[in-house]
Design a protein around this motif. Structure first.
Motif, PDB file in Angstrom:
ATOM      1  N   SER A 141       0.846  -1.184   0.000  1.00 15.99           N
ATOM      2  CA  SER A 141       0.000   0.000   0.000  1.00 15.99           C
ATOM      3  C   SER A 141       0.888   1.242   0.000  1.00 15.99           C
ATOM      4  O   SER A 141       2.117   1.135   0.143  1.00 15.99           O
ATOM      5  CB  SER A 141      -0.903   0.011   1.229  1.00 15.99           C
ATOM      6  N   TYR A 142       0.273   2.430  -0.117  1.00 12.90           N
ATOM      7  CA  TYR A 142       1.045   3.666  -0.100  1.00 12.90           C
ATOM      8  C   TYR A 142       1.842   3.829   1.193  1.00 12.90           C
ATOM      9  O   TYR A 142       3.053   4.107   1.146  1.00 12.90           O
ATOM     10  CB  TYR A 142       0.120   4.869  -0.319  1.00 12.90           C
ATOM     11  N   PRO A 143       1.211   3.641   2.372  1.00 15.60           N
ATOM     12  CA  PRO A 143       1.990   3.769   3.612  1.00 15.60           C
ATOM     13  C   PRO A 143       3.132   2.760   3.705  1.00 15.60           C
ATOM     14  O   PRO A 143       4.212   3.077   4.201  1.00 15.60           O
ATOM     15  CB  PRO A 143       0.952   3.540   4.722  1.00 15.60           C
ATOM     16  N   GLN A 144       2.888   1.532   3.254  1.00 11.34           N
ATOM     17  CA  GLN A 144       3.933   0.508   3.308  1.00 11.34           C
ATOM     18  C   GLN A 144       5.095   0.860   2.380  1.00 11.34           C
ATOM     19  O   GLN A 144       6.266   0.719   2.754  1.00 11.34           O
ATOM     20  CB  GLN A 144       3.352  -0.851   2.931  1.00 11.34           C
ATOM     21  N   ALA A 145       4.783   1.309   1.173  1.00 13.13           N
ATOM     22  CA  ALA A 145       5.833   1.698   0.234  1.00 13.13           C
ATOM     23  C   ALA A 145       6.637   2.870   0.775  1.00 13.13           C
ATOM     24  O   ALA A 145       7.867   2.921   0.659  1.00 13.13           O
ATOM     25  CB  ALA A 145       5.220   2.052  -1.114  1.00 13.13           C
ATOM     26  N   LEU A 146       5.922   3.800   1.382  1.00 11.36           N
ATOM     27  CA  LEU A 146       6.594   4.966   1.945  1.00 11.36           C
ATOM     28  C   LEU A 146       7.526   4.567   3.078  1.00 11.36           C
ATOM     29  O   LEU A 146       8.680   4.998   3.142  1.00 11.36           O
ATOM     30  CB  LEU A 146       5.550   5.965   2.450  1.00 11.36           C
ATOM     31  N   LYS A 147       7.040   3.724   3.977  1.00 11.67           N
ATOM     32  CA  LYS A 147       7.805   3.340   5.157  1.00 11.67           C
ATOM     33  C   LYS A 147       8.959   2.406   4.829  1.00 11.67           C
ATOM     34  O   LYS A 147      10.071   2.564   5.350  1.00 11.67           O
ATOM     35  CB  LYS A 147       6.866   2.682   6.176  1.00 11.67           C
ATOM     36  N   ARG A 148       8.737   1.433   3.972  1.00 15.09           N
ATOM     37  CA  ARG A 148       9.734   0.393   3.747  1.00 15.09           C
ATOM     38  C   ARG A 148      10.686   0.676   2.580  1.00 15.09           C
ATOM     39  O   ARG A 148      11.815   0.195   2.576  1.00 15.09           O
ATOM     40  CB  ARG A 148       9.031  -0.946   3.492  1.00 15.09           C
ATOM     41  N   ILE A 149      10.228   1.433   1.612  1.00  8.73           N
ATOM     42  CA  ILE A 149      11.031   1.632   0.404  1.00  8.73           C
ATOM     43  C   ILE A 149      11.538   3.072   0.263  1.00  8.73           C
ATOM     44  O   ILE A 149      12.747   3.315   0.110  1.00  8.73           O
ATOM     45  CB  ILE A 149      10.222   1.256  -0.863  1.00  8.73           C
ATOM     46  N   VAL A 150      10.629   4.020   0.346  1.00  6.93           N
ATOM     47  CA  VAL A 150      10.966   5.400  -0.004  1.00  6.93           C
ATOM     48  C   VAL A 150      11.693   6.125   1.114  1.00  6.93           C
ATOM     49  O   VAL A 150      12.768   6.710   0.906  1.00  6.93           O
ATOM     50  CB  VAL A 150       9.696   6.173  -0.419  1.00  6.93           C
ATOM     51  N   LEU A 151      11.124   6.123   2.321  1.00  9.97           N
ATOM     52  CA  LEU A 151      11.736   6.883   3.413  1.00  9.97           C
ATOM     53  C   LEU A 151      13.158   6.433   3.761  1.00  9.97           C
ATOM     54  O   LEU A 151      14.016   7.275   4.035  1.00  9.97           O
ATOM     55  CB  LEU A 151      10.838   6.828   4.653  1.00  9.97           C
ATOM     56  N   PRO A 152      13.453   5.113   3.787  1.00  5.74           N
ATOM     57  CA  PRO A 152      14.850   4.720   4.056  1.00  5.74           C
ATOM     58  C   PRO A 152      15.839   5.298   3.043  1.00  5.74           C
ATOM     59  O   PRO A 152      16.948   5.703   3.409  1.00  5.74           O
ATOM     60  CB  PRO A 152      14.801   3.188   3.974  1.00  5.74           C
ATOM     61  N   GLN A 153      15.446   5.338   1.772  1.00  2.00           N
ATOM     62  CA  GLN A 153      16.334   5.907   0.755  1.00  2.00           C
ATOM     63  C   GLN A 153      16.402   7.431   0.879  1.00  2.00           C
ATOM     64  O   GLN A 153      17.469   8.030   0.737  1.00  2.00           O
ATOM     65  CB  GLN A 153      15.838   5.528  -0.641  1.00  2.00           C
ATOM     66  N   ALA A 154      15.239   8.035   1.149  1.00  2.00           N
ATOM     67  CA  ALA A 154      15.208   9.492   1.280  1.00  2.00           C
ATOM     68  C   ALA A 154      16.018   9.961   2.491  1.00  2.00           C
ATOM     69  O   ALA A 154      16.621  11.035   2.459  1.00  2.00           O
ATOM     70  CB  ALA A 154      13.763   9.974   1.397  1.00  2.00           C
ATOM     71  N   SER A 155      16.034   9.147   3.543  1.00  2.00           N
ATOM     72  CA  SER A 155      16.781   9.542   4.738  1.00  2.00           C
ATOM     73  C   SER A 155      18.268   9.644   4.448  1.00  2.00           C
ATOM     74  O   SER A 155      18.949  10.540   4.963  1.00  2.00           O
ATOM     75  CB  SER A 155      16.520   8.536   5.870  1.00  2.00           C
ATOM     76  N   ARG A 156      18.793   8.757   3.620  1.00  2.00           N
ATOM     77  CA  ARG A 156      20.217   8.815   3.279  1.00  2.00           C
ATOM     78  C   ARG A 156      20.534  10.071   2.471  1.00  2.00           C
ATOM     79  O   ARG A 156      21.604  10.661   2.624  1.00  2.00           O
ATOM     80  CB  ARG A 156      20.626   7.559   2.503  1.00  2.00           C
ATOM     81  N   VAL A 157      19.595  10.479   1.632  1.00  2.00           N
ATOM     82  CA  VAL A 157      19.802  11.686   0.835  1.00  2.00           C
ATOM     83  C   VAL A 157      19.732  12.941   1.703  1.00  2.00           C
ATOM     84  O   VAL A 157      20.465  13.907   1.487  1.00  2.00           O
ATOM     85  CB  VAL A 157      18.743  11.761  -0.294  1.00  2.00           C
ATOM     86  N   SER A 158      18.859  12.908   2.693  1.00  2.00           N
ATOM     87  CA  SER A 158      18.601  14.112   3.484  1.00  2.00           C
ATOM     88  C   SER A 158      19.544  14.298   4.672  1.00  2.00           C
ATOM     89  O   SER A 158      19.578  15.380   5.264  1.00  2.00           O
ATOM     90  CB  SER A 158      17.157  14.098   3.995  1.00  2.00           C
ATOM     91  N   ILE A 159      20.303  13.264   5.026  1.00  2.00           N
ATOM     92  CA  ILE A 159      21.155  13.360   6.217  1.00  2.00           C
ATOM     93  C   ILE A 159      22.172  14.505   6.129  1.00  2.00           C
ATOM     94  O   ILE A 159      22.317  15.282   7.092  1.00  2.00           O
ATOM     95  CB  ILE A 159      21.854  12.019   6.496  1.00  2.00           C
ATOM     96  N   PRO A 160      22.913  14.675   5.036  1.00  2.00           N
ATOM     97  CA  PRO A 160      23.890  15.788   4.992  1.00  2.00           C
ATOM     98  C   PRO A 160      23.261  17.165   5.213  1.00  2.00           C
ATOM     99  O   PRO A 160      23.728  17.919   6.078  1.00  2.00           O
ATOM    100  CB  PRO A 160      24.516  15.649   3.602  1.00  2.00           C
ATOM    101  N   PRO A 161      22.193  17.541   4.474  1.00  2.00           N
ATOM    102  CA  PRO A 161      21.613  18.871   4.733  1.00  2.00           C
ATOM    103  C   PRO A 161      20.963  18.981   6.107  1.00  2.00           C
ATOM    104  O   PRO A 161      20.982  20.057   6.713  1.00  2.00           O
ATOM    105  CB  PRO A 161      20.578  19.040   3.613  1.00  2.00           C
TER     106      PRO A 161
END
Length: 233
Positions: A141-161
């Motif tokens: 579902s959308y929440p599952q995709a967000l939690k398991r797939i998207v947010l983990p990748q986005a967190s790595r991108v956002s850590i430096p800023p």
């Protein structure tokens, strides 16, 4: 010329050394008891606000998007000092009185939330749409995709800023001195008011801020190196 005169005046130099030694502990206590906790608490709450705001901005719900956009626009479009003054000095005029430390937490958290939300939103949008499609294709579902797939990748991108934002927040906490929070810069002001050595006390406080931020920059560098090695694998 001023510093040269002090160096040539043994009594004045000795006075500076004595004041610097006696004021070091109060300044460190101000940093330990107020500056650092204020930074950690405000950043944690602000990060939570930022995630919710970023998700609202990318959602398909028009009212949520509008509320999030207005919030970000107001916070980013007004000075942090004005926001702190409104919370601490302005709200009592309508019967809402908040103690200095909680008022500072509220002000800094809202400020961090607005700026960090744009970082997180950009990080989420940087994830290829194929990642979403792959998640949906295996029944997420959308929440599952967000939690398991998207947010983990986005967190790595956002850590430096986000790390840069955290370091900036350490310095911004000095503004809390203007709403009576007894953080490090406030302590420096109080001590300087008794001996009139404003240059010495402010420089000493600045040096401590620099040491804290320099240490955080080293930690940030190590985290980014680890992330680079992780991505490389």
């Amino acid at each position: 010329m001023y510093l040269t005169n002090i160096m040539l005046d043994p009594e004045r130099l000795e006075r500076w050394i004595t004041i610097a030694q006696s004021s070091l502990l109060p300044l460190l206590k101000g940093a330990l008891y107020y500056t650092i906790p204020l930074t950690l608490i405000s950043f944690t709450i602000g990060l939570f606000i930022a995630v919710l705001t970023a998700l609202a901005r990318i959602s398909g719900v028009a009212p949520l998007k509008m509320v999030a956009r207005v919030y970000v626009s107001i916070i980013r479009g007004t000075p942090l000092l004005v926001q702190l003054f409104i919370i601490f000095y302005g709200l009592p005029s309508i019967g809402v009185t908040i103690d200095p430390f909680p008022a500072a937490v509220i002000g800094f958290s809202l400020n961090v939330g607005a700026y960090a939300s744009e970082i997180i939103r950009a990080a989420i949008l940087s994830i290829p749409k194929g990642q979403w499609e792959a998640a949906y294709s295996i029944g997420m579902s959308y929440p599952q995709a967000l939690k398991r797939i998207v947010l983990p990748q986005a967190s790595r991108v956002s850590i430096p800023p986000l790390s840069n934002s955290f370091i900036s927040l350490v310095k911004d906490t000095s503004l809390a001195s203007l709403i009576l929070v007894a953080e490090m810069f406030r302590r420096a002001q109080e001590i300087a008011a008794t001996n009139y050595e404003f240059l010495l006390l402010y420089a000493q406080a600045g040096a401590i801020y620099w040491i804290i931020c320099f240490g955080l920059s080293l930690v940030q560098g190590r985290i980014e190196n680890r992330l680079d090695r992780y991505v490389a694998k």
